[in-house]
Design a protein around this motif. Structure first.
Motif, PDB file in Angstrom:
ATOM      1  N   GLN A  99       0.824  -1.212   0.000  1.00 35.90           N
ATOM      2  CA  GLN A  99       0.000   0.000   0.000  1.00 35.90           C
ATOM      3  C   GLN A  99       0.854   1.255   0.000  1.00 35.90           C
ATOM      4  N   ARG A 100       1.966   1.236   0.754  1.00 34.88           N
ATOM      5  CA  ARG A 100       2.849   2.410   0.763  1.00 34.88           C
ATOM      6  C   ARG A 100       3.449   2.642  -0.619  1.00 34.88           C
ATOM      7  N   VAL A 101       3.803   1.560  -1.293  1.00 34.45           N
ATOM      8  CA  VAL A 101       4.409   1.691  -2.626  1.00 34.45           C
ATOM      9  C   VAL A 101       3.433   2.346  -3.596  1.00 34.45           C
ATOM     10  N   ILE A 102       2.191   1.844  -3.630  1.00 35.68           N
ATOM     11  CA  ILE A 102       1.261   2.379  -4.635  1.00 35.68           C
ATOM     12  C   ILE A 102       0.764   3.776  -4.246  1.00 35.68           C
ATOM     13  N   PRO A 125       0.663  11.100  -7.876  1.00 36.09           N
ATOM     14  CA  PRO A 125      -0.659  11.111  -8.528  1.00 36.09           C
ATOM     15  C   PRO A 125      -0.787  10.208  -9.752  1.00 36.09           C
ATOM     16  N   TYR A 126       0.213   9.343  -9.988  1.00 40.08           N
ATOM     17  CA  TYR A 126       0.141   8.460 -11.148  1.00 40.08           C
ATOM     18  C   TYR A 126      -0.483   7.123 -10.750  1.00 40.08           C
ATOM     19  N   PRO A 127      -1.116   6.439 -11.702  1.00 38.63           N
ATOM     20  CA  PRO A 127      -1.824   5.199 -11.371  1.00 38.63           C
ATOM     21  C   PRO A 127      -0.872   4.037 -11.052  1.00 38.63           C
ATOM     22  N   ALA A 128      -1.328   3.142 -10.187  1.00 40.28           N
ATOM     23  CA  ALA A 128      -0.612   1.901  -9.875  1.00 40.28           C
ATOM     24  C   ALA A 128      -1.630   0.825  -9.548  1.00 40.28           C
ATOM     25  N   LEU A 157      -5.190  -4.615  -5.486  1.00 40.99           N
ATOM     26  CA  LEU A 157      -5.241  -3.265  -4.931  1.00 40.99           C
ATOM     27  C   LEU A 157      -5.007  -2.262  -6.059  1.00 40.99           C
ATOM     28  N   THR A 158      -5.517  -1.063  -5.870  1.00 33.06           N
ATOM     29  CA  THR A 158      -5.183   0.054  -6.764  1.00 33.06           C
ATOM     30  C   THR A 158      -4.977   1.293  -5.898  1.00 33.06           C
ATOM     31  N   ILE A 201       3.636 -17.951  -1.005  1.00 35.60           N
ATOM     32  CA  ILE A 201       3.144 -18.085  -2.375  1.00 35.60           C
ATOM     33  C   ILE A 201       2.397 -16.829  -2.809  1.00 35.60           C
ATOM     34  N   THR A 202       1.601 -16.275  -1.927  1.00 39.50           N
ATOM     35  CA  THR A 202       0.830 -15.078  -2.276  1.00 39.50           C
ATOM     36  C   THR A 202       1.767 -13.947  -2.696  1.00 39.50           C
ATOM     37  N   LEU A 203       2.823 -13.721  -1.927  1.00 40.68           N
ATOM     38  CA  LEU A 203       3.770 -12.662  -2.266  1.00 40.68           C
ATOM     39  C   LEU A 203       4.547 -12.998  -3.534  1.00 40.68           C
ATOM     40  N   ASP A 204       4.874 -14.268  -3.701  1.00 36.80           N
ATOM     41  CA  ASP A 204       5.616 -14.700  -4.882  1.00 36.80           C
ATOM     42  C   ASP A 204       4.851 -14.386  -6.164  1.00 36.80           C
ATOM     43  N   GLU A 205       3.518 -14.388  -6.070  1.00 37.06           N
ATOM     44  CA  GLU A 205       2.691 -14.235  -7.262  1.00 37.06           C
ATOM     45  C   GLU A 205       2.121 -12.833  -7.431  1.00 37.06           C
ATOM     46  N   LEU A 206       2.479 -11.907  -6.533  1.00 39.32           N
ATOM     47  CA  LEU A 206       2.008 -10.525  -6.658  1.00 39.32           C
ATOM     48  C   LEU A 206       2.933  -9.702  -7.548  1.00 39.32           C
ATOM     49  N   ALA A 207       2.338  -8.779  -8.275  1.00 35.09           N
ATOM     50  CA  ALA A 207       3.116  -7.824  -9.067  1.00 35.09           C
ATOM     51  C   ALA A 207       2.471  -6.455  -8.954  1.00 35.09           C
ATOM     52  N   ILE A 208       3.294  -5.415  -8.956  1.00 34.31           N
ATOM     53  CA  ILE A 208       2.811  -4.031  -8.931  1.00 34.31           C
ATOM     54  C   ILE A 208       3.154  -3.403 -10.273  1.00 34.31           C
ATOM     55  N   GLU A 209       2.123  -2.940 -10.985  1.00 32.18           N
ATOM     56  CA  GLU A 209       2.365  -2.230 -12.239  1.00 32.18           C
ATOM     57  C   GLU A 209       2.163  -0.744 -11.969  1.00 32.18           C
TER      58      GLU A 209
END
Length: 254
Positions: free
Chosen positions: A93-96, A101-104, A115-116, A229-237
């Motif tokens: 959450q801190r990262v996004i 003001p740009y989308p993530a 999450l968005t 596994i959950t963290l292994d499969e997460l990605a932030i765009e």
């Protein structure tokens, strides 16, 4: 059920490695790799994980390797909303939020949105509510006629980018649901051609929104050395402005 030897051979072939290549990378003898694959040697859990690490096997599939050899799974799959994942969730959450003001967007291995940040909300307001019923799939949202597709000027380019990324993902680790998504939305048509954007440093996504033409490129962030596994499969765009006009749109107060 496949044996541990069959599964390791499958992953070695998928990575296009010889037994000698794998043995050198894992610092074991090629004979030992051969004996494991033919079922003549029973590997320890530590040896399985050493080979899996060199084969870049996802954590979910490392558990399958361990089970095939008679060992307990090593990696948990915790809910991102659970207490054990609170620190990780707060970090994401801190990262996004810091990217505003740009989308993530945060998504899982099947491109379902987890999450968005707030910068995504104005774009979600333009799509059909039926596409926002969980799980919200990022690929479907982008390419569906009632999603972002009518807003994306270079839709063919964006579709090709998704196609390339998901092909690479399926090449790294097969997934039936992801294959179904690919066949539904990304199977190339007879008239589709390769991208020809030699002048671009990065291929932008061009969106018409609120009377503006926005040009965005993105980066992907993943967790380093996760043990869940959950963290292994997460990605932030994270999306960035590709020109001054786009930057001005996001940074000018409304």
């Amino acid at each position: 059920m496949q044996t541990i030897g069959e599964l390791l051979r499958h992953w070695r072939h998928r990575r296009q490695l010889s037994q000698l290549d794998l043995s050198i990378a894992a610092d074991v003898s090629a004979r030992h790799v051969s004996l494991i694959e033919t079922g003549k040697s029973n590997p320890s859990a530590e040896m399985i994980l050493r080979l899996a690490d060199q084969l870049d096997v996802p954590l979910r599939d490392r558990n399958r390797l361990l089970l095939a050899a008679g060992f307990a799974p090593r990696y948990d799959e915790r809910s991102l909303d659970g207490a054990a994942m609170a620190v990780a969730l707060a970090a994401v959450q801190r990262v996004i939020e810091a990217h505003e003001p740009y989308p993530a967007v945060v998504f899982d291995r099947r491109w379902n949105i987890v999450l968005t940040n707030r910068a995504v909300d104005p774009f979600l307001a333009t799509v059909d509510p039926s596409l926002l019923q969980p799980p919200i799939n990022l690929v479907r949202l982008a390419l569906h006629p009632r999603g972002f597709a009518p807003l994306i000027t270079n839709l063919a380019d964006v579709r090709t980018m998704f196609r390339t990324r998901i092909r690479r993902q399926l090449g790294a680790a097969p997934d039936p649901e992801l294959t179904t998504l690919y066949e539904e939305l990304l199977t190339p048509g007879p008239d589709e051609t390769a991208l020809a954007l030699d002048s671009e440093i990065a291929i932008p996504m061009i969106i018409r929104h609120a009377g503006h033409e926005l040009r965005l490129f993105s980066t992907i962030t993943t967790f380093g050395t996760p043990l869940d596994i959950t963290l292994d499969e997460l990605a932030i765009e994270s999306y960035y402005p590709a020109d001054t006009r786009t930057a001005t749109y996001f940074t000018t107060p409304t």
